[in-house]
Design a protein around this motif. Sequence first.
Motif, PDB file in Angstrom:
ATOM      1  N   ASP A 146       0.839  -1.202   0.000  1.00 39.38           N
ATOM      2  CA  ASP A 146       0.000   0.000   0.000  1.00 39.38           C
ATOM      3  C   ASP A 146       0.881   1.262   0.000  1.00 39.38           C
ATOM      4  O   ASP A 146       1.722   1.440   0.873  1.00 39.38           O
ATOM      5  N   LEU A 149       0.984   3.388   3.101  1.00 40.27           N
ATOM      6  CA  LEU A 149       1.805   2.848   4.191  1.00 40.27           C
ATOM      7  C   LEU A 149       3.285   3.166   3.961  1.00 40.27           C
ATOM      8  O   LEU A 149       4.019   3.450   4.906  1.00 40.27           O
ATOM      9  N   PHE A 153       5.805   5.308   6.452  1.00 35.99           N
ATOM     10  CA  PHE A 153       7.157   4.941   6.867  1.00 35.99           C
ATOM     11  C   PHE A 153       8.155   6.029   6.474  1.00 35.99           C
ATOM     12  O   PHE A 153       9.116   6.292   7.207  1.00 35.99           O
ATOM     13  N   GLN A 162      14.225  -1.175   7.948  1.00 36.40           N
ATOM     14  CA  GLN A 162      12.988  -1.136   8.738  1.00 36.40           C
ATOM     15  C   GLN A 162      11.765  -1.296   7.849  1.00 36.40           C
ATOM     16  O   GLN A 162      10.810  -1.988   8.206  1.00 36.40           O
ATOM     17  N   PHE A 166       9.333  -4.360   8.749  1.00 35.65           N
ATOM     18  CA  PHE A 166       8.047  -4.019   9.357  1.00 35.65           C
ATOM     19  C   PHE A 166       6.934  -3.814   8.346  1.00 35.65           C
ATOM     20  O   PHE A 166       5.778  -3.801   8.700  1.00 35.65           O
ATOM     21  N   LEU A 167       7.294  -3.607   7.067  1.00 35.59           N
ATOM     22  CA  LEU A 167       6.240  -3.299   6.096  1.00 35.59           C
ATOM     23  C   LEU A 167       6.227  -4.263   4.910  1.00 35.59           C
ATOM     24  O   LEU A 167       5.244  -4.966   4.683  1.00 35.59           O
ATOM     25  N   PRO A 170       5.957  -8.372   5.732  1.00 37.04           N
ATOM     26  CA  PRO A 170       4.615  -8.834   6.109  1.00 37.04           C
ATOM     27  C   PRO A 170       3.571  -8.598   5.014  1.00 37.04           C
ATOM     28  O   PRO A 170       2.681  -9.422   4.827  1.00 37.04           O
ATOM     29  N   ALA A 171       3.704  -7.485   4.284  1.00 36.19           N
ATOM     30  CA  ALA A 171       2.724  -7.202   3.230  1.00 36.19           C
ATOM     31  C   ALA A 171       2.834  -8.232   2.103  1.00 36.19           C
ATOM     32  O   ALA A 171       1.847  -8.571   1.459  1.00 36.19           O
ATOM     33  N   ARG A 250      -3.963 -16.330   9.504  1.00 35.62           N
ATOM     34  CA  ARG A 250      -5.349 -16.464   9.968  1.00 35.62           C
ATOM     35  C   ARG A 250      -5.818 -15.253  10.755  1.00 35.62           C
ATOM     36  O   ARG A 250      -6.999 -14.935  10.762  1.00 35.62           O
ATOM     37  N   ARG A 251      -4.901 -14.564  11.442  1.00 36.39           N
ATOM     38  CA  ARG A 251      -5.341 -13.466  12.301  1.00 36.39           C
ATOM     39  C   ARG A 251      -5.810 -12.267  11.495  1.00 36.39           C
ATOM     40  O   ARG A 251      -6.705 -11.549  11.905  1.00 36.39           O
ATOM     41  N   TRP A 252      -5.166 -12.029  10.318  1.00 35.15           N
ATOM     42  CA  TRP A 252      -5.469 -10.745   9.684  1.00 35.15           C
ATOM     43  C   TRP A 252      -5.836 -10.796   8.221  1.00 35.15           C
ATOM     44  O   TRP A 252      -6.481  -9.889   7.721  1.00 35.15           O
TER      45      TRP A 252
ATOM     46  N   THR B  89      -4.766   3.973   7.163  1.00 34.38           N
ATOM     47  CA  THR B  89      -3.440   3.395   6.865  1.00 34.38           C
ATOM     48  C   THR B  89      -2.809   2.708   8.082  1.00 34.38           C
ATOM     49  O   THR B  89      -1.708   3.044   8.502  1.00 34.38           O
ATOM     50  N   LEU B  91      -1.420  -0.885   9.795  1.00 35.10           N
ATOM     51  CA  LEU B  91      -0.847  -2.164   9.357  1.00 35.10           C
ATOM     52  C   LEU B  91      -1.869  -3.259   9.686  1.00 35.10           C
ATOM     53  O   LEU B  91      -2.171  -3.483  10.855  1.00 35.10           O
ATOM     54  N   PRO B  92      -2.413  -3.945   8.676  1.00 41.40           N
ATOM     55  CA  PRO B  92      -3.509  -4.885   8.942  1.00 41.40           C
ATOM     56  C   PRO B  92      -3.080  -6.092   9.780  1.00 41.40           C
ATOM     57  O   PRO B  92      -3.911  -6.719  10.415  1.00 41.40           O
ATOM     58  N   TRP B  93      -1.770  -6.397   9.782  1.00 45.18           N
ATOM     59  CA  TRP B  93      -1.301  -7.578  10.508  1.00 45.18           C
ATOM     60  C   TRP B  93      -0.934  -7.250  11.952  1.00 45.18           C
ATOM     61  O   TRP B  93      -0.575  -8.132  12.705  1.00 45.18           O
ATOM     62  N   LEU B 102       4.205   2.062  16.348  1.00 46.36           N
ATOM     63  CA  LEU B 102       5.069   2.072  15.161  1.00 46.36           C
ATOM     64  C   LEU B 102       6.021   3.276  15.041  1.00 46.36           C
ATOM     65  O   LEU B 102       7.222   3.084  14.853  1.00 46.36           O
ATOM     66  N   LEU B 106      10.034   2.760  15.058  1.00 45.68           N
ATOM     67  CA  LEU B 106      10.917   3.155  13.960  1.00 45.68           C
ATOM     68  C   LEU B 106      12.017   4.092  14.459  1.00 45.68           C
ATOM     69  O   LEU B 106      13.084   4.180  13.864  1.00 45.68           O
ATOM     70  N   LEU B 134      -7.367  -6.102  16.248  1.00 44.64           N
ATOM     71  CA  LEU B 134      -6.782  -5.903  14.916  1.00 44.64           C
ATOM     72  C   LEU B 134      -7.608  -4.863  14.160  1.00 44.64           C
ATOM     73  O   LEU B 134      -8.799  -4.708  14.422  1.00 44.64           O
ATOM     74  N   ARG B 136      -9.043  -4.872  11.386  1.00 43.09           N
ATOM     75  CA  ARG B 136     -10.263  -5.360  10.739  1.00 43.09           C
ATOM     76  C   ARG B 136     -11.413  -5.514  11.730  1.00 43.09           C
ATOM     77  O   ARG B 136     -12.561  -5.655  11.333  1.00 43.09           O
TER      78      ARG B 136
END
Lengths: 261, 259
Positions: A146, A149, A153, A162, A166-167, A170-171, A250-252, B89, B91-93, B102, B106, B134, B136
């Motif tokens: 995204d 996002l 950062f 980083q 962190f981005l 996972p994305a 599964r969580r997200w 915006t 972080l979905p996870w 965050l 950072l 989360l 969502r």
Amino acid sequence: MTKGNARDALLPFAVLAGALAAWEAAARVLAIPTYVLPAPSLVAETLVKDREILFSALLVTLTTALEALTLATIGGVALALLISRSRWLERAIMPFAIVLQVTPIIAVAPLLLVYLEPARAVLVCAFLVAFFPILANASLGLASVDRALVELFDLYRASPWQKLIFLRAPAALPQFLAGLRIGGGLSLIGAIAAELAAGAAGRGAGLAFRISEAGYRLDIPRMFAALALVSAAGVMIYAALTALSHLCLRRWHESARGKSE
Amino acid sequence: MTIRVATPAAPLVALRGIGKAFANGVAALDGFDLDLREGEFLTLLGPSGCGKSTALRLIAGLAEPSGGRIDWRDENAAQAIGFVFQEPTLLPWSDVFANVHLPLRLAGVARETAAPRVREALAKVGLADFESALPRELSGGMKMRAAIARALVTRPRLLLMDEPFAALDEVTRFRLNDDLLALKRELGTTIVFVTHSVYESVYLSTRIIALAARGGAVVDEIEIDAHVARDEEFRASAEFARLCRRASAALRGAAGERL
């Protein structure tokens, strides 16, 4: 798990049991010779009788497939990371990755066997087929972060490292795991194809070698038994990677939701 | 204890003759000037494509101007910026706590060290009970609250907000408007807010700058008494209606339309 879910899960097993029963009945009633079509009970018997040969072959094939998958994951992700840093590199390398992908591995295997010892050639074949889907999916994942996002950062002056940890990593995970699942199945196909190409040269090797060896001896029950193990190996790889994917997402992630709830 | 200077010697940040062209060559901003005063709630009001978001992004350092200067009163101010995007915006996870953590993470602040500040920011936006949820699992309004908490966790002197409530329903938007004003009163943060809603701009701001449809020319500048309480009474007052009419007229003029 609800009642409906349990029924849905059992359905394929019911179909399998029905088919095996019909096969067994046909083999007995029609008295089909075992060298034409062995009954499932005979295949199962062979599986037990030849277990030492067959299961050590399964271990060889599975080990090769998993080694190849591991190497393909390391190589595919590393190259995807490099490519994501530079469009120039992407343009330079991607066409070759695609050529590698569209060339049937079964045609490449005999050539590899000229240069490499059989076990090594099998590993390289399995690696080559598993490599591309992992590279392609990891690349796609890393590229589909995204933009907002990324700006977030940037705003907090995140270092490239980083951003990756962190981005971007996972994305990219859902896409990467989809690639891994495809690569897992293909690594087994690559290993089997190369073992078949190696033929008698692959002495003491994997399941495909046992299949062609049994074929030469007209030991049809053993061919079926080995084939059953190849299928089982594929199912095991797929199930393990699906479970891994579910565990990570599964969580997200949308793709892993609904099924778990 | 900080000492408040009644009349700051220099603006917190000054934009001078700023130019910024889009990739297609259209000038988003052309010769744009802006003095941002410490402690004010400034709204940039204008039609879509008028360059108001671009101005915000330039102040945040997310884009470089193609011409002109951006002068900060001091380097610390330039560093201490919070930004709330149009979308939450998140972080979905990551859960709400990790999302708000965050900016500090950072900056190298560990979770344990940062925890009190993260919890403080979450409490300020009313999300104290949702730190392990989360994104969502949150409503649109709660996601935006989490985004505001994340912007506040670094204790910025300047908060930049780019149409943050545009996608929310009206009831949620009104509540967030009130909560934002309460935060502003408590923290004294300078805020630059971008919106195309006349009512929102009048309700929130101490100053509104209406921009022309192209190039960021200032068509009107409206000062609103900072001491007037912003509540339902204000919303129903004749003064509110008068200010809205003026802002609407400016917006119409900006869009180049006639009644």
